[in-house]
Design a protein around this motif. Sequence first.
Motif, short mmCIF file in Angstrom:
data_model
loop_
_atom_site.label_atom_id
_atom_site.label_comp_id
_atom_site.label_asym_id
_atom_site.label_seq_id
_atom_site.Cartn_x
_atom_site.Cartn_y
_atom_site.Cartn_z
N LYS A 109 0.84 -1.19 0.00
CA LYS A 109 0.00 0.00 0.00
C LYS A 109 0.88 1.24 0.00
O LYS A 109 1.86 1.33 0.72
N ARG A 110 0.53 2.22 -0.82
CA ARG A 110 1.30 3.46 -0.89
C ARG A 110 0.81 4.43 0.18
O ARG A 110 -0.38 4.74 0.26
N TYR A 111 1.71 4.88 1.00
CA TYR A 111 1.41 5.83 2.07
C TYR A 111 2.02 7.19 1.73
O TYR A 111 3.19 7.27 1.37
N ALA A 112 1.24 8.25 1.88
CA ALA A 112 1.74 9.60 1.65
C ALA A 112 2.33 10.20 2.93
O ALA A 112 3.37 10.86 2.89
N PHE A 113 1.66 9.96 4.05
CA PHE A 113 2.07 10.55 5.31
C PHE A 113 2.54 9.49 6.31
O PHE A 113 1.95 8.41 6.42
N LEU A 114 3.59 9.83 7.04
CA LEU A 114 4.15 8.92 8.03
C LEU A 114 3.12 8.57 9.11
O LEU A 114 3.06 7.42 9.56
N VAL A 115 2.31 9.51 9.51
CA VAL A 115 1.35 9.27 10.58
C VAL A 115 0.35 8.19 10.19
O VAL A 115 -0.12 7.41 11.03
N ASP A 116 0.02 8.08 8.90
CA ASP A 116 -0.92 7.06 8.45
C ASP A 116 -0.29 5.67 8.50
O ASP A 116 -0.95 4.70 8.88
N TRP A 117 0.97 5.58 8.10
CA TRP A 117 1.70 4.31 8.20
C TRP A 117 1.78 3.86 9.66
O TRP A 117 1.47 2.71 9.99
N ASN A 118 2.16 4.77 10.54
CA ASN A 118 2.30 4.45 11.96
C ASN A 118 0.95 4.05 12.58
O ASN A 118 0.88 3.11 13.37
N ARG A 119 -0.10 4.78 12.22
CA ARG A 119 -1.42 4.49 12.78
C ARG A 119 -1.92 3.11 12.34
O ARG A 119 -2.45 2.35 13.15
N ASP A 120 -1.74 2.78 11.08
CA ASP A 120 -2.19 1.47 10.59
C ASP A 120 -1.45 0.33 11.26
O ASP A 120 -2.04 -0.72 11.57
N ILE A 152 -5.96 -6.08 22.08
CA ILE A 152 -6.02 -4.90 22.94
C ILE A 152 -7.23 -4.06 22.55
O ILE A 152 -7.45 -3.79 21.37
N GLU A 153 -8.00 -3.60 23.53
CA GLU A 153 -9.21 -2.84 23.25
C GLU A 153 -9.10 -1.37 23.67
O GLU A 153 -10.11 -0.68 23.84
N ALA A 154 -7.91 -0.88 23.80
CA ALA A 154 -7.72 0.52 24.21
C ALA A 154 -8.24 1.48 23.15
O ALA A 154 -8.26 1.17 21.96
N GLU A 155 -8.65 2.66 23.60
CA GLU A 155 -9.10 3.71 22.69
C GLU A 155 -7.88 4.46 22.14
O GLU A 155 -6.93 4.73 22.88
N ILE A 156 -7.93 4.81 20.87
CA ILE A 156 -6.87 5.59 20.24
C ILE A 156 -7.39 6.98 19.92
O ILE A 156 -8.45 7.13 19.29
N HIS A 157 -6.65 8.00 20.37
CA HIS A 157 -7.01 9.38 20.08
C HIS A 157 -5.74 10.13 19.64
O HIS A 157 -4.63 9.77 20.03
N PHE A 158 -5.95 11.19 18.84
CA PHE A 158 -4.84 12.02 18.39
C PHE A 158 -5.09 13.47 18.79
O PHE A 158 -6.23 13.95 18.73
N THR A 159 -4.04 14.14 19.20
CA THR A 159 -4.18 15.54 19.60
C THR A 159 -4.43 16.43 18.38
O THR A 159 -3.94 16.14 17.29
#
Length: 217
Positions: A116-127, A138-145
């Motif tokens: 998969k082609r990723y444009a932004f680093l944050v998308d790669w890291n999040r996936d 793990i059922e933790a909630e994920i949030h971004f500032t």
Amino acid sequence: MSSTLSDKNLLIDLQCVPSISYMKMLIEYSRWLFDINLYHEKKSYANRFYLAGPNGRILISIPLEKGKHQHTPIKDIRIYNRESWQAHHWKTLVSAYRRSPWFEYFEDELRVFFEKRYAFLVDWNRDWLEWIKKVLGIEAEIHFTDRFIPPAEAAGLAAVDYRGRIQPPPGNTDPEIRYHQVFEDRTGFLPDLSILDLICCEGRKARSFLQGTAENG
């Protein structure tokens, strides 16, 4: 570690295919708040992680667009896609883990990250983080500032501020997290690699190693 998760938020930087010590920290909290407005730091875990190879640690680094050393928030960092970095890193990963007990089981899912082609680093890291959550159950909630959170404001968010605390290499040499690695007979045990190393070697049991409940014999 206590079986009761903290009811506080964990305020932390977003790593790339996180280290074992980072994941050990995350699973103690039920809500993860990632500060993606922090400035990118050269040689941080934001775009790099470590695997185990026959000659020791292997550094995997995601190439970034020009300007990566300037004051740029993580959320705005672009991946440099004008080279075949994904194909190269996939070959490295396969070479390192094709003999591991669990690589074949996860191979098709892992390959997606390198196709998969990723444009932004944050998308790669999040996936990656979402995939790791699924594998480990793990059922933790994920949030971004949506803005940078000054340290003085962390308490007001009922957050434990752990930003910048885990740095390479390695972030933590916790002697309790020991498992059999593919090339351990050649290199000795290599502590605090990417969580991917633990997953390829121990599969879904990786979570019990993070929690200190695995039988390490």
